[in-house]
Scaffold this active site. Sequence first.
Site, PDB file in Angstrom:
ATOM      1  N   ASP A  92       2.570   0.196  -3.858  1.00  0.00           N
ATOM      2  CA  ASP A  92       2.352   1.625  -3.638  1.00  0.00           C
ATOM      3  C   ASP A  92       0.924   2.003  -4.000  1.00  0.00           C
ATOM      4  O   ASP A  92       0.268   1.310  -4.791  1.00  0.00           O
ATOM      5  CB  ASP A  92       3.312   2.452  -4.516  1.00  0.00           C
ATOM      6  CG  ASP A  92       4.766   2.211  -4.141  1.00  0.00           C
ATOM      7  OD1 ASP A  92       5.025   1.814  -2.992  1.00  0.00           O
ATOM      8  OD2 ASP A  92       5.630   2.429  -5.013  1.00  0.00           O
TER       9      ASP A  92
HETATM   10  N1  URA Z   1       8.275  -1.285  -6.493  1.00  0.00           N
HETATM   11  C1  URA Z   1       7.777  -0.022  -6.415  1.00  0.00           C
HETATM   12  O1  URA Z   1       8.476   0.940  -6.634  1.00  0.00           O
HETATM   13  N2  URA Z   1       6.473   0.104  -6.083  1.00  0.00           N
HETATM   14  C2  URA Z   1       5.646  -0.920  -5.863  1.00  0.00           C
HETATM   15  O2  URA Z   1       4.451  -0.721  -5.588  1.00  0.00           O
HETATM   16  C3  URA Z   1       6.166  -2.219  -5.952  1.00  0.00           C
HETATM   17  C4  URA Z   1       7.492  -2.377  -6.266  1.00  0.00           C
END
Ligand code: URA
Length: 235
Positions: A103
Amino acid sequence: MELERILHKHGFGTRKACRGLVRHERVLVNGVLSDDPFADFPTDGLVFTVDGVDWPYQEQAVLMLNKPAGYECSRKPQHHLGVLELLPVQLRERGVQPIGRLDEDTTGLLIITDDGQLNHVLSSGKRKVPKVYLATTKHELDAAQIAQLLEGVLLHDEPAPIAAAAVEIAGPNLLRLTLTEGKYHQVKRMVAAVGNRVEALHREAVGALTLPEDLPAGHWRWLSAVDLEKLVKST
Ligand code: URA
């Protein structure tokens, strides 16, 4: 391989542009100036230098980035800069892409490559490559939350509960968890499902490859042969 071709393969522009770099004496090969674009070099262990920057010959580009917050992994970033902006333009020219996505606000280990096969193998859900995350939570963690994460939680739009492969309380509000899937917002959704909330998320490892402590956020480095083996062994 011909020098012009080596440069072209490594993202230094068209064949003509690469020839120009060589003819303008901007290229060294293994530390020695080479002004013949058609000179042939064995590629094993070759290091070329363009305008003072060293480039080890890489048949395929495979690198790790310590992703900072504020960068998107998507091919067409919408609201922030893309992670590929953190790399030299030559690597973007080679067509490298992140393996899987973190993310925008997640930090840590991201593998980036132009090796389609490696990308496929590592991102395939079937291979169950473990990924280790460190999540800072809003509320203090308790044993019930850990038990639930290990037993499995049902996420919206998923047919069956998903369990963490390993969970460890690393501090009152610090959770280390290992997942073998790569579902959208998986850590955040799993932590929310047990009544807590992720405030910060960092990926420490993919398979047996751990983010080196001396790689600062926003910096990248080539994977060594040992690193690559660690990655591939995890599949
Ligand atoms: N899980 C999440 O919620 N975000 C990420 O970036 C990776 C795994």
